[in-house]
Design an enzyme around this catalytic site. Structure first.
Site, mmCIF file in Angstrom:
data_model
loop_
_atom_site.group_PDB
_atom_site.id
_atom_site.type_symbol
_atom_site.label_atom_id
_atom_site.label_comp_id
_atom_site.label_asym_id
_atom_site.label_seq_id
_atom_site.Cartn_x
_atom_site.Cartn_y
_atom_site.Cartn_z
ATOM 1 N N PHE A 53 0.823 -1.207 0.000
ATOM 2 C CA PHE A 53 0.000 0.000 0.000
ATOM 3 C C PHE A 53 0.859 1.259 0.000
ATOM 4 O O PHE A 53 1.901 1.327 0.632
ATOM 5 C CB PHE A 53 -0.924 0.007 1.226
ATOM 6 C CG PHE A 53 -1.814 -1.199 1.310
ATOM 7 C CD1 PHE A 53 -2.752 -1.445 0.328
ATOM 8 C CD2 PHE A 53 -1.690 -2.102 2.357
ATOM 9 C CE1 PHE A 53 -3.565 -2.570 0.386
ATOM 10 C CE2 PHE A 53 -2.494 -3.227 2.435
ATOM 11 C CZ PHE A 53 -3.433 -3.464 1.433
ATOM 12 N N ASP A 54 0.344 2.265 -0.727
ATOM 13 C CA ASP A 54 0.952 3.599 -0.710
ATOM 14 C C ASP A 54 0.229 4.528 0.256
ATOM 15 O O ASP A 54 0.825 5.464 0.789
ATOM 16 C CB ASP A 54 0.896 4.225 -2.111
ATOM 17 C CG ASP A 54 1.601 3.395 -3.154
ATOM 18 O OD1 ASP A 54 2.686 2.872 -2.861
ATOM 19 O OD2 ASP A 54 1.060 3.261 -4.271
ATOM 20 N N THR A 55 -1.068 4.256 0.466
ATOM 21 C CA THR A 55 -1.909 5.149 1.263
ATOM 22 C C THR A 55 -2.725 4.340 2.261
ATOM 23 O O THR A 55 -3.251 3.271 1.922
ATOM 24 C CB THR A 55 -2.869 5.944 0.355
ATOM 25 O OG1 THR A 55 -2.110 6.656 -0.629
ATOM 26 C CG2 THR A 55 -3.705 6.929 1.171
ATOM 27 N N ARG A 98 1.431 7.535 2.707
ATOM 28 C CA ARG A 98 0.541 8.680 2.875
ATOM 29 C C ARG A 98 -0.582 8.296 3.840
ATOM 30 O O ARG A 98 -1.187 7.235 3.698
ATOM 31 C CB ARG A 98 -0.038 9.115 1.531
ATOM 32 C CG ARG A 98 -0.958 10.323 1.633
ATOM 33 C CD ARG A 98 -1.262 10.940 0.287
ATOM 34 N NE ARG A 98 -1.746 9.973 -0.682
ATOM 35 C CZ ARG A 98 -2.327 10.314 -1.840
ATOM 36 N NH1 ARG A 98 -2.442 11.587 -2.162
ATOM 37 N NH2 ARG A 98 -2.749 9.382 -2.662
ATOM 38 N N ARG A 122 -4.001 0.373 -4.257
ATOM 39 C CA ARG A 122 -2.818 0.611 -3.425
ATOM 40 C C ARG A 122 -3.192 1.343 -2.132
ATOM 41 O O ARG A 122 -2.359 1.982 -1.504
ATOM 42 C CB ARG A 122 -1.777 1.428 -4.196
ATOM 43 C CG ARG A 122 -1.231 0.756 -5.438
ATOM 44 C CD ARG A 122 -0.198 -0.303 -5.107
ATOM 45 N NE ARG A 122 0.949 0.248 -4.408
ATOM 46 C CZ ARG A 122 1.938 -0.485 -3.886
ATOM 47 N NH1 ARG A 122 1.882 -1.811 -3.984
ATOM 48 N NH2 ARG A 122 2.955 0.074 -3.278
#
Length: 298
Positions: free
Chosen positions: A18-20, A52, A237
């Site tokens: 994951f990015d967020t 994030r 993501r």
């Protein structure tokens, strides 16, 4: 597929995909006025990994600027732009999507946080002072107003029959009056008990007017659409972290997000594993578990 419990063996892979991360607040980051142990360190760890963080709450009683003060007081880093409350989503919807006529007013059943977010986008609010007693002999005082273009309902700790009656006559007598709810949570956690939530107050008006409001908060898609638009999220993501299956987890599932349910709020492990419950992708005892198991070797 049954939810997967996070452990030392799968936590790194979980974080890496994951990015967020979207976080519910009460029951995930804090309980009432008290931060949950290890949460500030866990969020700082995720930031250090370049993730994030966005905070998504159905609480409409607090403005985003006031939320920043609470985050700071509890030792959690957060900016106004990282906070999406149901009150803010309501303001964004009325201003950007509904193109609300700012020559009209929004009649608000709700707190100062909701009023603040609406007024910040140029919408005049009214109804705050409608707390006086009323009787059958004085009901004629309550009339619909051509100045009211929307009725907006959130949690209101000063709810009164006068407020409900005023909202009712405007909705019942003007089909063009918008009917917006910040959220429809049946209950509200607080102290030692659960209490009636915004949805329970809202049910009075839906029953009396036979009108269905547009609901902004989780699990409804409007808030997620607002977050995706404002933050350019990539749903595959992104992971939604929450403590309630019927709001947080369903919100993530409906939006095509992965989900993580924690046991520090409403849901129990038995609730999460029940086959007829909204199925979280992952679950763990507390968000702080993530810092304990992430970056450790198998």
């Amino acid at each position: 597929m049954a939810p997967t419990k996070l452990s030392i063996h799968n936590a790194n892979a979980f974080v890496d995909q994951f990015d967020t991360f979207l976080f519910d607040c009460d029951g995930v980051l804090w309980r009432g006025p008290t931060v949950i142990d290890g949460v500030p360190e866990t969020l700082a760890m995720l930031r250090s990994l370049g993730k994030r963080l966005i905070f998504v709450t159905n609480n409409s009683s607090t403005s985003r600027s006031d939320y920043v003060h609470k985050f700071t007081r509890l030792g959690i880093q957060a900016s106004v732009d990282e906070i999406f409350s149901s009150a803010y989503a309501t303001a964004v919807y009325l201003h950007d999507v509904a193109k609300f006529d700012t020559a009209k007013k929004a009649y608000v059943i709700g707190g100062n946080g909701l009023r603040h977010e609406l007024e910040a986008v140029g919408i005049t609010t009214c109804g705050k002072s409608d707390t006086q007693n009323i009787s059958p002999a004085t009901l004629d005082e309550i009339e619909p107003s051509a100045d009211i273009g929307a009725v907006v309902c959130g949690i209101d700790y000063d709810i009164s029959y006068r407020k409900l009656a005023t909202a009712h006559v405007n909705l019942a007598n003007n089909p063009d009056c918008l009917f917006i709810a910040t959220n429809d949570d049946r209950t509200l956690p607080g102290g030692k008990h659960m209490y009636p939530g915004s949805g329970s107050l809202l049910s009075v008006l839906t029953h009396s007017t036979q009108r269905t409001p547009l609901v902004m908060g989780k699990p409804n898609p409007t808030m997620l659409e607002c977050v995706i638009q404002k933050c350019a999220l990539d749903p595959p993501r992104t992971c939604m972290v929450g403590d309630r299956l019927d709001t947080d987890i369903l919100f993530g599932i409906s939006g095509g997000l992965s989900t993580l349910c924690v046991l520090t709020g409403v849901a129990s492990e038995a609730d999460i594993l029940a086959p007829d419950a909204p199925q979280a992708t992952f679950y763990t005892t507390s968000l702080s578990d993530l810092a304990k198991v992430t970056c450790k070797k198998d």
